[in-house]
Design a protein around this motif. Sequence first.
Motif, short mmCIF file in Angstrom:
data_model
loop_
_atom_site.label_atom_id
_atom_site.label_comp_id
_atom_site.label_asym_id
_atom_site.label_seq_id
_atom_site.Cartn_x
_atom_site.Cartn_y
_atom_site.Cartn_z
N GLU A 20 22.67 4.15 -79.07
CA GLU A 20 22.36 3.46 -77.81
C GLU A 20 23.20 4.03 -76.66
OE1 GLU A 20 23.00 -0.63 -78.90
OE2 GLU A 20 20.96 -0.83 -79.71
N PHE A 21 24.44 4.34 -76.95
CA PHE A 21 25.33 4.94 -75.95
C PHE A 21 24.82 6.32 -75.53
CE2 PHE A 21 29.32 7.44 -75.18
CZ PHE A 21 29.69 6.82 -74.00
N TYR A 22 24.43 7.15 -76.50
CA TYR A 22 23.94 8.49 -76.18
C TYR A 22 22.61 8.41 -75.43
CZ TYR A 22 27.61 9.70 -79.45
OH TYR A 22 28.82 9.80 -80.09
N GLU A 23 21.77 7.45 -75.77
CA GLU A 23 20.53 7.25 -75.02
C GLU A 23 20.85 6.90 -73.56
OE1 GLU A 23 16.49 4.54 -75.24
OE2 GLU A 23 18.41 3.67 -75.84
N SER A 24 21.87 6.07 -73.34
CA SER A 24 22.22 5.69 -71.97
C SER A 24 22.77 6.89 -71.18
CB SER A 24 23.22 4.54 -71.95
OG SER A 24 24.51 4.96 -72.32
N ALA A 25 23.43 7.81 -71.85
CA ALA A 25 24.00 8.99 -71.17
C ALA A 25 22.96 10.08 -70.92
CB ALA A 25 25.16 9.56 -72.00
N PHE A 26 22.05 10.29 -71.87
CA PHE A 26 21.11 11.41 -71.79
C PHE A 26 19.67 11.00 -71.51
CE2 PHE A 26 24.59 13.15 -74.27
CZ PHE A 26 24.78 14.39 -73.67
N GLY A 27 19.36 9.71 -71.63
CA GLY A 27 17.96 9.29 -71.51
C GLY A 27 17.24 9.59 -72.81
N GLY A 28 15.94 9.49 -72.78
CA GLY A 28 15.15 9.80 -73.96
C GLY A 28 14.72 8.56 -74.71
N ASP A 29 14.22 8.77 -75.90
CA ASP A 29 13.69 7.70 -76.74
C ASP A 29 14.57 7.51 -77.96
OD1 ASP A 29 11.35 7.22 -75.13
OD2 ASP A 29 10.56 9.11 -75.92
N LEU A 30 14.91 6.26 -78.21
CA LEU A 30 15.72 5.88 -79.37
C LEU A 30 14.80 5.34 -80.46
CD1 LEU A 30 18.41 5.05 -80.79
CD2 LEU A 30 18.27 2.92 -79.49
N VAL A 31 14.96 5.86 -81.66
CA VAL A 31 14.22 5.36 -82.83
C VAL A 31 15.25 5.11 -83.92
CG1 VAL A 31 12.44 5.85 -84.54
CG2 VAL A 31 12.20 6.75 -82.22
N ILE A 32 15.20 3.91 -84.51
CA ILE A 32 16.12 3.60 -85.59
C ILE A 32 15.38 2.94 -86.75
CG2 ILE A 32 18.19 3.40 -84.16
CD1 ILE A 32 17.83 0.36 -84.28
N THR A 33 15.90 3.16 -87.93
CA THR A 33 15.42 2.49 -89.14
C THR A 33 16.64 1.98 -89.87
OG1 THR A 33 13.55 4.02 -89.29
CG2 THR A 33 14.11 2.78 -91.28
N THR A 34 16.64 0.69 -90.20
CA THR A 34 17.78 0.09 -90.89
C THR A 34 17.55 0.13 -92.40
OG1 THR A 34 16.83 -2.12 -90.90
CG2 THR A 34 18.14 -1.50 -88.95
N TYR A 35 18.62 -0.15 -93.12
CA TYR A 35 18.49 -0.27 -94.57
C TYR A 35 17.51 -1.39 -94.92
CZ TYR A 35 22.22 3.09 -95.32
OH TYR A 35 22.96 4.25 -95.35
N ARG A 36 17.51 -2.48 -94.15
CA ARG A 36 16.55 -3.57 -94.37
C ARG A 36 15.11 -3.07 -94.18
NH1 ARG A 36 17.67 -8.69 -94.36
NH2 ARG A 36 19.35 -8.61 -92.82
N ASP A 37 14.89 -2.30 -93.10
CA ASP A 37 13.56 -1.75 -92.83
C ASP A 37 13.05 -0.91 -94.01
OD1 ASP A 37 13.63 -2.84 -90.24
OD2 ASP A 37 14.33 -0.96 -89.33
N MET A 38 13.97 -0.19 -94.64
CA MET A 38 13.61 0.69 -95.76
C MET A 38 13.48 -0.07 -97.07
SD MET A 38 13.31 3.91 -94.83
CE MET A 38 13.55 4.77 -96.35
N GLY A 39 13.89 -1.34 -97.08
CA GLY A 39 13.88 -2.09 -98.33
C GLY A 39 14.91 -1.57 -99.30
N ASN A 40 16.03 -1.07 -98.75
CA ASN A 40 17.05 -0.44 -99.57
C ASN A 40 18.43 -1.04 -99.25
OD1 ASN A 40 18.38 1.29 -101.29
ND2 ASN A 40 18.32 3.04 -99.89
#
Length: 141
Positions: A20-40
């Motif tokens: 989130e910090f790097y997105e605020s500095a450089f712009g762009g699109d952030l995509v994240i997947t959590t361990y919960r999202d993966m069912g792992n």
Amino acid sequence: MTVNVTPHLNFRGDARAALEFYESAFGGDLVITTYRDMGNVQDPAEAEHIVWGQVVAANGFRVMAYDVPGSRSWSRGEDPFFVSVRGDDVEEITSAWKGLAKGATIVQPLGPSPWAALYGMLKDRFGVTWVMDVLGDPDPS
């Protein structure tokens, strides 16, 4: 054929905040997947940690990150790598520098250098060392 190299940063519980910090500095699109999202989810305390994440900006900036699970050994280390950001637009690099500088330790202030029109180095609040420069005529002094 095209080959791209993307820094892949490893954290222990800080990957989301870092991305989130790097997105605020450089712009762009952030995509994240959590361990919960993966069912792992191995440890319920780590369910919202990042198993895969990235920031991709239209200007070519890319960074990936994930949270190393507690079941694996991990150490931030002492300067295990630098991330180099090189561009040809002073305003763009200066803007990203200002974003990264929030909470950072400045190693070398952003300014002219003998090898680049603009160069600087800082260690951000997550312990990642960034080397930033602008291609062009170096400082003649």
